[in-house]
Design an enzyme around this catalytic site. Structure first.
Site, mmCIF file in Angstrom:
data_model
loop_
_atom_site.group_PDB
_atom_site.id
_atom_site.type_symbol
_atom_site.label_atom_id
_atom_site.label_comp_id
_atom_site.label_asym_id
_atom_site.label_seq_id
_atom_site.Cartn_x
_atom_site.Cartn_y
_atom_site.Cartn_z
ATOM 1 N N TYR A 225 2.896 -7.371 -13.002
ATOM 2 C CA TYR A 225 3.351 -6.137 -12.769
ATOM 3 C C TYR A 225 4.858 -5.978 -13.340
ATOM 4 O O TYR A 225 5.453 -6.786 -13.360
ATOM 5 C CB TYR A 225 3.753 -6.294 -10.792
ATOM 6 C CG TYR A 225 4.635 -5.137 -10.421
ATOM 7 C CD1 TYR A 225 3.989 -4.084 -10.131
ATOM 8 C CD2 TYR A 225 5.988 -5.080 -10.313
ATOM 9 C CE1 TYR A 225 4.682 -2.931 -9.510
ATOM 10 C CE2 TYR A 225 6.767 -3.955 -10.013
ATOM 11 C CZ TYR A 225 6.026 -2.877 -9.522
ATOM 12 O OH TYR A 225 6.786 -1.735 -9.134
ATOM 13 N N GLU B 8 5.596 2.552 -13.205
ATOM 14 C CA GLU B 8 5.079 1.491 -12.743
ATOM 15 C C GLU B 8 3.852 1.048 -13.930
ATOM 16 O O GLU B 8 3.009 2.012 -14.151
ATOM 17 C CB GLU B 8 4.273 1.297 -11.361
ATOM 18 C CG GLU B 8 5.576 0.986 -10.519
ATOM 19 C CD GLU B 8 4.821 0.909 -8.955
ATOM 20 O OE1 GLU B 8 5.606 0.360 -8.136
ATOM 21 O OE2 GLU B 8 3.794 1.082 -9.009
#
Lengths: 376, 290
Positions: free
Chosen positions: A101, A189
């Site tokens: 991530y 993201e």
């Protein structure tokens, strides 16, 4: 403002971040053609502006063209948290060795852009944050320095040990920071950023939100906006200086100021009622705003009573009263209205209201209770 | 005593010749705020409400000794005005402008930190020490001199709370609207410390909102550093998740920043939280044994 995954992937590509090939499709036929063209394993992904589409069945792996067609049939038109899926992305399904991530957001506490990275990618990062907060590395970026080479490497070393991958990751991190700054983003993201079977890094999903206050200088980003039906109403309201959010209840609220508008909703709920909306008419005295606001409230058929709560500061109560009287003359308002005015020029405002035989109340609690009794 | 401002505070208005700037300068002058200068590029030599206008902040500071500035400049240029104030020798900047891009504020707050300059806002109604000085757009009639300090993320909700306090004869030492933006100047912690150190302030009202974790941090700070009684209110107890309620800060994302979490954080450290605005004066009276 939010954008779709396919739009975020395109932005990533423009900045040189590796993203697998994909084709955007609106129909089953287009999906069939896309899968044929790709001629390998693909993933069919719903393009909606809400999270949790994977859990809702909006993302399916397709080994063959037939698989892709059947996935498209299921996903196109499906409802995910109130959003109808109108398009899907047919993307190259790369082989995944490991998922990470990476994200950037604004940190209110350090008043800086915060870089977040975790070796636990692919899942909802909020879950990781709750269960295992130490698994997320958080690095505030000095706005004067920006994302330096050493900082990008330092973060990359937290996730990777192979130097070739560290270099690739650091390059991606620097590009991601540049996207964030260049576009006035509020969230960027990559989840997940993956290592493929060829040991290459690839961004296989992307999310971007932008700062609405900065859209005036982001013409290219604003073009990407695809508002939902409810959002269109909110945008129209914004154009007339109103902040409107539709809710499920039956008491239409008109308030000045966001905090007071939220507190008004809270008081209504406290006494057992249900607000139909959040509506902040902002801090100006233009009577036209009140007329627009009344129109907006009347356009919601669920509204059974209108409750007006004004605390004058910049907003002058007599101007609100004038706008209200004009609105009532123009519109055919058949439902009851409860009015509370206080602050700047409240006496003058109340005089105008009372001359029209409209009911007024003194306190917020009283206004809420009266509105609730009028619904029933 | 009071915090941040008093009758000796020398105030400069940036954007004094604009519509909002000139209107509110008049209001501040009427209240007795010591407005010593205005800034509007190209308009030096003019005056607004008898306040002399200068081309730059540096000129105004050199001529008048202004130490505090209030900004009424359109959002796209507001951050630059903050930088000019700090560079020009101002010690406290109050930015009223609404809609300033967040990244502009990131850069501005970093510079102010380096210069040791304090900021209130942006997107805030300003602050007032009743009977001495009002800087911003606050409706002055509702305030009353006294011993309650108030910090709030919201504008008009503050007015409601203050009018309730004044109705119950609970005057205020200083009231500060810190604004609802994601990146802002002085926040709960810094102001709690100022109130704690201020001899005039006997109790503190904290008005928070959904979104972010500033209230949770404030609760932890109170536990460690604040001995004076604090009571709180959280707006947005019934707001739905994922919706931006007007303030850029007021958004609940993915189950964090909810009113329930904030209320629990305060109650865990012994700070009573009002469910209705009207409970605020009652809780303060109880805390002060009045």
């Amino acid at each position: 403002m939010k954008i779709h995954e396919y739009q975020a992937r395109q932005l990533f590509r423009e900045y040189g971040i590796p993203v697998p090939d994909d084709i955007l499709c609106y129909t089953v036929e287009e999906v069939e053609a896309a899968a044929k063209k790709m001629n390998r394993m693909t993933v069919v992904k719903a393009q909606v502006l809400v999270g949790g589409r994977g859990k809702a069945g909006g993302v399916k792996l397709a080994r063959t063209t037939e698989d892709a067609v059947s996935a498209a049939k299921q996903i196109l038109g499906m409802d995910i948290k109130g959003c109808t899926v109108e398009k899907v992305l047919v993307a190259d399904a790369v082989d995944i060795k490991k998922e990470y991530y990476v994200g950037l957001t604004i940190d209110r506490n350090t008043k800086s852009v915060l870089f977040m990275a975790s070796a636990e990618g692919g899942v909802e990062i909020e879950e990781v944050a709750k269960v295992n907060p130490d698994a997320i590395h958080k690095i505030p970026i000095d706005p004067d320095l920006g994302m330096t080479d050493f900082m990008a490497r330092k973060i990359a070393f937290k996730l990777f040990s192979d130097i070739a991958q560290v270099k690739q990751a650091a390059d991606i991190f620097k590009k991601l920071y540049r996207i964030f700054m260049d576009t006035d983003a509020s969230i960027v993201e990559i989840n997940p950023l993956v290592v493929t079977n060829n040991d290459a890094l690839s961004a296989i999903d992307g999310k971007m939100n932008f700062d609405d206050n900065a859209l005036y200088r982001q013409a290219e980003i604003e073009k990407l906006n695809e508002p939902t039906e409810d959002e269109k109403k909110e945008i129209a309201a914004k154009a007339s200086g109103l902040t409107y959010i539709r809710l499920d209840g039956n008491i239409g609220c008109m308030v000045n100021g966001a905090g007071l508008a939220m507190a008004t909703m809270d008081v209504i709920k406290h006494f057992g009622g249900s607000p139909a909306n959040f509506l902040d008419i902002g801090g100006s005295s233009n009577p036209q705003k009140v007329i627009d606001a009344m129109n907006l409230l009347m356009s919601d058929k669920n509204v059974k009573v209108i409750m007006i709560n004004i605390f004058g500061g910049i907003t002058r109560c007599d101007d609100v009263a004038k706008g209200l009287v004009t609105a009532l003359d123009q519109l055919n308002v058949k439902i009851p209205i409860v009015i509370r005015l206080s602050g700047t020029n409240a006496e003058e405002g109340l005089k105008i209201i009372k001359a029209k035989n409209l009911p007024t109340v003194n306190s917020l609690s009283e206004a809420a209770q009266k509105a609730i009794s009028l619904v029933n | 005593m009071s915090i941040l401002i008093n009758k000796n505070t020398k105030v400069l208005v940036q954007g004094i010749t604009g519509r909002d700037g000139s209107f509110h300068t008049g209001k501040m002058v009427d209240y007795g705020t010591n407005i010593v200068a205005g800034v509007s590029p190209g308009k030096a030599g003019q005056s607004v409400h008898n306040v002399p206008v200068f081309n730059t902040v540096a000129d105004a500071v050199a001529a008048t000794g202004a130490d505090t500035s209030v900004i009424f400049i359109p959002a796209p240029y507001a951050a630059d005005a903050i930088l000019e104030a700090a560079e020009g020798g101002i010690k406290l900047v109050v930015c009223i402008s609404e809609g300033v891009p967040t990244l502009d504020m990131v850069k501005a707050t970093a510079y102010l930190k380096k210069k040791g300059v304090q900021l209130i806002g942006a997107n805030c109604p300003g602050l007032i020490t009743p009977g001495e000085s009002m800087i911003g757009i606050l409706p002055v009639d509702i305030f009353k001199k006294g011993n309650v300090g108030l910090i709030s993320r919201s504008g008009t909700l503050t007015y409601l709370m203050v009018s309730l306090l004044s109705q119950y004869d609970l005057g205020q030492s200083t009231c500060v609207g810190i604004g609802g933006d994601p990146v802002a100047g002085l926040y709960f912690q810094e102001l709690l410390q100022l109130y704690q150190d201020d001899p005039q302030t006997e109790a503190i009202v904290l008005i928070g909102e959904i979104g972010g974790d500033a209230e949770e941090r404030a609760a932890q700070y109170i536990k460690k550093h604040v001995t004076k009684p604090v009571v709180a209110f959280i707006a947005g107890q019934t707001a739905p998740a994922g919706k931006r309620m007007g303030h850029a800060g007021a958004i609940i994302s993915s189950g964090s920043g909810t009113a329930a979490e904030k209320i629990a954080a305060f109650e865990a450290v012994g700070v009573p939280v009002a469910r209705l605005p009207i409970d605020i004066p009652l809780l303060i009276k109880k805390a002060l044994n009045k």
